[in-house]
Design a protein around this motif. Structure first.
Motif, PDB file in Angstrom:
ATOM      1  N   LYS A 499       0.818  -1.212   0.000  1.00  0.00           N
ATOM      2  CA  LYS A 499       0.000   0.000   0.000  1.00  0.00           C
ATOM      3  C   LYS A 499       0.853   1.264   0.000  1.00  0.00           C
ATOM      4  N   GLU A 500       1.989   1.213   0.707  1.00  0.00           N
ATOM      5  CA  GLU A 500       2.829   2.404   0.800  1.00  0.00           C
ATOM      6  C   GLU A 500       3.428   2.786  -0.547  1.00  0.00           C
ATOM      7  N   ASP A 501       3.570   1.811  -1.460  1.00  0.00           N
ATOM      8  CA  ASP A 501       4.217   2.069  -2.749  1.00  0.00           C
ATOM      9  C   ASP A 501       3.222   2.237  -3.888  1.00  0.00           C
ATOM     10  N   LEU A 502       1.934   2.299  -3.571  1.00  0.00           N
ATOM     11  CA  LEU A 502       0.916   2.338  -4.624  1.00  0.00           C
ATOM     12  C   LEU A 502       1.122   3.481  -5.601  1.00  0.00           C
ATOM     13  N   PHE A 503       1.457   4.658  -5.076  1.00  0.00           N
ATOM     14  CA  PHE A 503       1.517   5.849  -5.914  1.00  0.00           C
ATOM     15  C   PHE A 503       2.954   6.277  -6.219  1.00  0.00           C
ATOM     16  N   LYS A 504       3.911   5.374  -5.996  1.00  0.00           N
ATOM     17  CA  LYS A 504       5.286   5.663  -6.361  1.00  0.00           C
ATOM     18  C   LYS A 504       5.505   5.263  -7.824  1.00  0.00           C
ATOM     19  N   PRO A 505       6.152   6.125  -8.603  1.00  0.00           N
ATOM     20  CA  PRO A 505       6.337   5.816 -10.027  1.00  0.00           C
ATOM     21  C   PRO A 505       7.233   4.618 -10.258  1.00  0.00           C
ATOM     22  N   PHE A 506       6.918   3.858 -11.303  1.00  0.00           N
ATOM     23  CA  PHE A 506       7.704   2.725 -11.791  1.00  0.00           C
ATOM     24  C   PHE A 506       7.717   1.544 -10.817  1.00  0.00           C
ATOM     25  N   ILE A 507       6.774   1.516  -9.888  1.00  0.00           N
ATOM     26  CA  ILE A 507       6.637   0.359  -9.006  1.00  0.00           C
ATOM     27  C   ILE A 507       5.301  -0.299  -9.324  1.00  0.00           C
ATOM     28  N   SER A 508       5.361  -1.510  -9.848  1.00  0.00           N
ATOM     29  CA  SER A 508       4.152  -2.194 -10.283  1.00  0.00           C
ATOM     30  C   SER A 508       4.079  -3.570  -9.645  1.00  0.00           C
ATOM     31  N   SER A 509       2.846  -3.987  -9.330  1.00  0.00           N
ATOM     32  CA  SER A 509       2.632  -5.334  -8.774  1.00  0.00           C
ATOM     33  C   SER A 509       2.225  -6.320  -9.863  1.00  0.00           C
ATOM     34  N   LYS A 510       2.327  -5.905 -11.140  1.00  0.00           N
ATOM     35  CA  LYS A 510       1.868  -6.766 -12.230  1.00  0.00           C
ATOM     36  C   LYS A 510       2.984  -7.641 -12.805  1.00  0.00           C
ATOM     37  N   ARG A 511       4.126  -7.665 -12.112  1.00  0.00           N
ATOM     38  CA  ARG A 511       5.242  -8.548 -12.493  1.00  0.00           C
ATOM     39  C   ARG A 511       5.667  -8.344 -13.951  1.00  0.00           C
ATOM     40  N   GLY A 512       5.978  -7.114 -14.284  1.00  0.00           N
ATOM     41  CA  GLY A 512       6.489  -6.814 -15.614  1.00  0.00           C
ATOM     42  C   GLY A 512       5.434  -6.439 -16.623  1.00  0.00           C
ATOM     43  N   ARG A 513       4.146  -6.676 -16.308  1.00  0.00           N
ATOM     44  CA  ARG A 513       3.088  -6.336 -17.264  1.00  0.00           C
ATOM     45  C   ARG A 513       2.678  -4.868 -17.172  1.00  0.00           C
ATOM     46  N   GLY A 514       3.026  -4.203 -16.075  1.00  0.00           N
ATOM     47  CA  GLY A 514       2.645  -2.808 -15.910  1.00  0.00           C
ATOM     48  C   GLY A 514       3.863  -1.900 -15.899  1.00  0.00           C
ATOM     49  N   THR A 515       3.628  -0.615 -16.206  1.00  0.00           N
ATOM     50  CA  THR A 515       4.730   0.353 -16.226  1.00  0.00           C
ATOM     51  C   THR A 515       4.968   0.987 -14.871  1.00  0.00           C
ATOM     52  N   GLY A 516       4.012   0.901 -13.969  1.00  0.00           N
ATOM     53  CA  GLY A 516       4.155   1.556 -12.675  1.00  0.00           C
ATOM     54  C   GLY A 516       3.872   3.044 -12.739  1.00  0.00           C
ATOM     55  N   LEU A 517       3.263   3.516 -13.845  1.00  0.00           N
ATOM     56  CA  LEU A 517       2.936   4.932 -13.988  1.00  0.00           C
ATOM     57  C   LEU A 517       1.441   5.212 -13.856  1.00  0.00           C
ATOM     58  N   GLY A 518       0.609   4.179 -13.972  1.00  0.00           N
ATOM     59  CA  GLY A 518      -0.836   4.390 -13.996  1.00  0.00           C
ATOM     60  C   GLY A 518      -1.369   5.144 -12.790  1.00  0.00           C
ATOM     61  N   LEU A 519      -1.152   4.607 -11.592  1.00  0.00           N
ATOM     62  CA  LEU A 519      -1.681   5.247 -10.390  1.00  0.00           C
ATOM     63  C   LEU A 519      -1.005   6.594 -10.086  1.00  0.00           C
ATOM     64  N   PRO A 520       0.337   6.721 -10.237  1.00  0.00           N
ATOM     65  CA  PRO A 520       0.932   8.052 -10.031  1.00  0.00           C
ATOM     66  C   PRO A 520       0.356   9.105 -10.969  1.00  0.00           C
ATOM     67  N   VAL A 521       0.089   8.730 -12.221  1.00  0.00           N
ATOM     68  CA  VAL A 521      -0.511   9.674 -13.166  1.00  0.00           C
ATOM     69  C   VAL A 521      -1.921  10.052 -12.719  1.00  0.00           C
ATOM     70  N   SER A 522      -2.702   9.073 -12.318  1.00  0.00           N
ATOM     71  CA  SER A 522      -4.065   9.353 -11.843  1.00  0.00           C
ATOM     72  C   SER A 522      -4.043  10.271 -10.624  1.00  0.00           C
ATOM     73  N   GLN A 523      -3.144   9.997  -9.690  1.00  0.00           N
ATOM     74  CA  GLN A 523      -3.045  10.837  -8.502  1.00  0.00           C
ATOM     75  C   GLN A 523      -2.660  12.271  -8.884  1.00  0.00           C
ATOM     76  N   LYS A 524      -1.733  12.428  -9.821  1.00  0.00           N
ATOM     77  CA  LYS A 524      -1.305  13.753 -10.244  1.00  0.00           C
ATOM     78  C   LYS A 524      -2.460  14.531 -10.863  1.00  0.00           C
ATOM     79  N   ILE A 525      -3.233  13.857 -11.697  1.00  0.00           N
ATOM     80  CA  ILE A 525      -4.382  14.518 -12.334  1.00  0.00           C
ATOM     81  C   ILE A 525      -5.402  14.956 -11.286  1.00  0.00           C
ATOM     82  N   LEU A 526      -5.672  14.092 -10.309  1.00  0.00           N
ATOM     83  CA  LEU A 526      -6.615  14.464  -9.238  1.00  0.00           C
ATOM     84  C   LEU A 526      -6.070  15.628  -8.416  1.00  0.00           C
ATOM     85  N   ASN A 527      -4.763  15.598  -8.121  1.00  0.00           N
ATOM     86  CA  ASN A 527      -4.150  16.701  -7.368  1.00  0.00           C
ATOM     87  C   ASN A 527      -4.279  18.019  -8.127  1.00  0.00           C
TER      88      ASN A 527
END
Length: 563
Positions: A499-527
C-alpha cells in the motif's frame, strides 16, 4: 517578492509569488492561488501586501486559517511563518530589501595598506572556549549569574527555533541578525558566507540599528577577517592597545568604531562564513560611562555559539540541496532504465506481429495477416498509453477546464474497456448518479485518471479462476461540493506492505506487465483538480478506489441533469 512555498499537502513543492496587492487562496479555480486540497474552502483566505508587509485574513472558512499552529482571523505575516489552510501547509518568506550588489557597495573589507588605524584585538576565543558559556559555575554572584544564564539560554533557544523553521538560507540569516540585535547593543552587523564556487567571502545579510544610515558602509578589517577564517577564532576588537599581536599599522578602520566582534561560522567540517557586528561610542558617552565597553567576553562567547548554530543550518541546507540533485539524477537514470525495458518489450511485440504479417502476405493467408496486425495494433496502443502517461506525469500543467458530464466521461471509459474486460472474463457494472449537474473539470485528464484505475481493477479481477466483477459508480454531493467516482473490484486485494508504494512511479505489482505509472498519473491529475484518491483494500477481498474532486458547477448549468 513575498512568496508561499508548499511544504505539506497536495501542493508540496509549489511556490506561489504574491505579486498582487491582494491574493485570494482557496479550492476554487477563481482564486489567484488555487489549492488542490478538498479540506480547504472554496474561498479560504486572503493575503494583502503593502511594501512587503503582508497580512493574512480568514474568509470565514470551514476549517479555519492557522499561522504557526494557532488559529487566526487576521495576522501580520513574518518571514518563516507556517500557514496552514485545510491540510495544506505553506512557508511564508519575504526577502530583504537590499540586493547583493547593494550589500557589496556598503560593506568594505579594508586591507592593511588602506589605513593605519590603531584599534587592536583585546580578546580572541576558540570554538571550544566559546561553548563554555553554558557551563554553570558557583564562584560568580548568584543574581548576576542567573540573569546572564537565563539570557544566554533564551537567545540560544530562539536561535535553535529560527534554525529549525526554514530551509531558506537568506531568511535564516536575516532572522539570526534580528535575534543578535535584540540581545546586544550593536549599531551595524552583517553575515558573509564563503562561496562554494569561488571560495571568496560574500555578504549575504546586513542590518543596522534604527537611527543609523542604512547606506552607510561597514568597514571590516581584512587582517582580522583573515585571522578569524584561518585561526577559526572569534575576536573582540577595541581601540585599546592590549594585544601585542597587532602592530600600530593594524587595519581596523576608525570611522567612529570603538568595538567590534567578528566570529567564524564553524560547521561540521569547515568554516562557511563569518558574522560581524560593531558599535560606536561618542566622546560624550565615554565621559559619562567612564570608558565602559558595550561588548564583553560573554558577548563574544555567545556570538560564537550562535554562529555555530547558523553554520550547521547553512551546511544542512546545502547538503539537502545536493542530496535532492543527486536523487534527481538517480531518478533520471532509473526512469531511463525502466522505460527502456518497457519500450523494448513493446518493440519485440511489434516485431512479432510484423513477422506474422510478412508471413501471411507471402503465403496469401489473410487470417495470419489479421492475427499479426492485431498484435501490432495492441502494442501500438501500449506505447501510445506509455507516452501519454510519461507526458502527464512529467509535465507541470494546469488542467484544461471546461464544462463536461461526469457520467458521460465514465461511460466512455467503460465502453473503451469492454473488450479488455471480455478477454479477462470480467463483468463491468456501472451505477451512474441519478442527478449529476454539468461540472467544470478537465474531461480528458479525468478520463485518463479513471482509465488507469479501471485498467488495474479489471486486471486484478481477471486474476481469479472464476469470472471477476468490477463495479463503477458516480456520486454527487451538492452540500459537500464534491463529486466522486468509485471503482471496486473483487480481485485478490492489496498486501499491506504494497500500500505504501501504490503511488510511487515505476513500481508495479503486475510482475512486468505494468509500467508503474498508472496510479501516479491518476493521482497527479486528481491533485491538479484539487482532489484526491482514497484506497480501501483487504487482502483476498478486493479493492475500492475512490477518485474525489471538488464539484464546480458550470454557470450555464441552471438545472441538474437526470439520468
Amino acid at each position: 517578492m513575498p512568496s508561499l512555498f508548499g511544504i505539506r499537502g497536495s501542493d508540496q513543492g509549489a511556490r506561489f509569488e504574491l505579486e498582487d496587492p491582494a491574493t485570494r487562496l482557496g479550492r476554487d479555480s477563481s482564486n489567484a492561488i488555487q489549492l488542490h486540497d478538498t479540506e480547504a474552502s472554496r474561498q479560504h483566505a486572503e493575503i494583502r501586501c503593502v511594501d512587503n508587509v503582508c497580512t493574512i485574513s480568514d474568509l470565514n472558512s470551514s476549517n479555519g486559517t492557522f499561522v504557526n499552529g494557532e488559529q487566526v482571523r487576521q495576522h501580520r505575516l513574518a518571514s518563516g511563518d507556517q500557514v496552514q489552510l485545510g491540510s495544506t501547509l505553506m512557508l511564508f518568506t519575504c526577502p530583504s530589501d537590499q540586493s547583493e550588489e547593494d550589500l557589496a557597495r556598503v560593506i568594505d573589507i579594508a586591507s592593511p595598506q588602506q589605513t593605519d588605524d590603531q584599534s587592536q584585538i583585546i580578546h580572541s576565543v576558540t570554538q571550544e572556549e566559546g561553548s563554555r558559556i553554558f557551563e554553570f559555575g558557583t564562584d560568580a554572584p548568584q543574581d548576576s549569574w542567573l540573569a546572564r544564564a537565563r539570557s544566554n539560554l533564551q537567545v540560544m533557544y530562539r536561535t535553535a527555533l529560527a534554525v529549525s523553521h526554514t530551509l531558506d538560507i537568506d531568511q535564516l540569516l536575516q532572522r539570526i541578525m534580528e535575534l543578535i540585535f535584540e540581545w546586544v547593543e550593536a549599531d551595524r552587523g552583517c553575515v558573509m558566507l564563503v562561496s562554494p564556487e569561488s571560495g571568496a567571502v560574500e555578504p549575504k545579510v546586513r542590518r543596522t540599528r534604527k537611527g543609523i544610515r542604512p547606506d552607510e558602509k561597514i568597514p571590516i578589517s581584512k587582517t582580522i577577517l583573515d585571522f578569524v577564517m584561518e585561526k577559526n577564532e572569534g575576536v573582540l576588537t577595541s581601540d585599546a592597545r592590549q594585544d601585542d599581536r597587532w602592530n600600530p599599522a593594524g587595519s581596523i578602520l576608525r570611522s567612529g568604531i570603538r568595538e567590534a566582534i567578528c566570529v567564524p561560522m564553524q560547521g561540521r567540517y569547515d568554516v562557511v562564513g563569518v558574522i560581524y557586528i560593531d558599535t560606536s561610542t561618542s566622546p560624550q558617552e565615554v565621559i559619562q560611562k567612564g570608558g565602559t565597553t558595550k561588548f564583553t567576553e560573554d558577548h563574544l562567547k555567545l556570538m560564537i555559539a550562535i554562529a555555530h548554530q547558523a553554520a550547521l543550518a547553512v551546511e544542512d541546507t546545502r547538503y539537502y540541496s545536493a542530496m535532492v540533485q543527486a536523487e534527481r539524477l538517480a531518478a533520471v537514470g532509473q526512469t531511463i532504465a525502466t522505460l527502456s525495458h518497457h519500450i523494448k518489450n513493446i518493440l519485440q511485440g511489434i516485431r512479432g506481429g510484423s513477422y506474422l504479417i510478412e508471413m501471411g502476405l507471402a503465403e496469401e493467408d489473410q487470417s495470419v495477416v489479421r492475427r499479426g496486425w492485431k498484435i501490432v495494433e495492441k502494442n501500438q496502443n501500449k506505447i501510445s498509453a506509455l507516452v501519454m502517461d510519461m507526458l502527464t506525469f512529467s509535465k507541470e500543467r494546469e488542467p484544461d477546464l471546461g464544462p463536461a458530464d461526469m457520467n458521460q466521461v465514465i461511460g466512455d471509459v467503460l465502453e473503451l474497456m469492454q473488450s479488455r474486460a471480455g478477454e479477462l472474463n470480467v463483468q463491468l457494472h456501472c451505477h451512474p448518479a441519478d442527478e449529476m449537474p454539468t461540472l467544470v473539470f478537465d474531461s480528458e485528464g479525468i478520463h485518463r485518471a479513471v482509465l488507469n484505475v479501471m485498467t488495474n481493477a479489471i486486471d486484478a479481477a481477471g486474476e481469479k479462476e472464476e469470472p471477476g466483477r468490477v463495479d463503477v459508480r458516480t456520486e454527487y454531493s451538492a452540500d459537500e461540493g464534491v463529486v466522486s467516482v468509485t471503482i471496486e473490484d473483487d480481485g485478490p486485494g492489496i498486501l499491506a506492505d504494497e500500500k505504501e508504494d501504490l503511488f510511487k512511479p515505476f513500481i508495479s505489482s503486475k510482475r512486468g506487465r505494468g509500467t508503474g505509472l498508472g496510479l501516479p498519473v491518476s493521482q497527479k491529475i486528481l491533485n491538479e483538480h484539487g482532489g484526491r484518491i482514497l484506497v480501501e483494500s483487504t487482502s483476498g477481498q478486493g479493492s475500492r478506489f475512490t477518485l474525489q474532486l471538488p464539484a464546480v458547477v458550470a454557470e450555464s448549468s441552471s438545472q441538474t441533469k437526470v439520468n
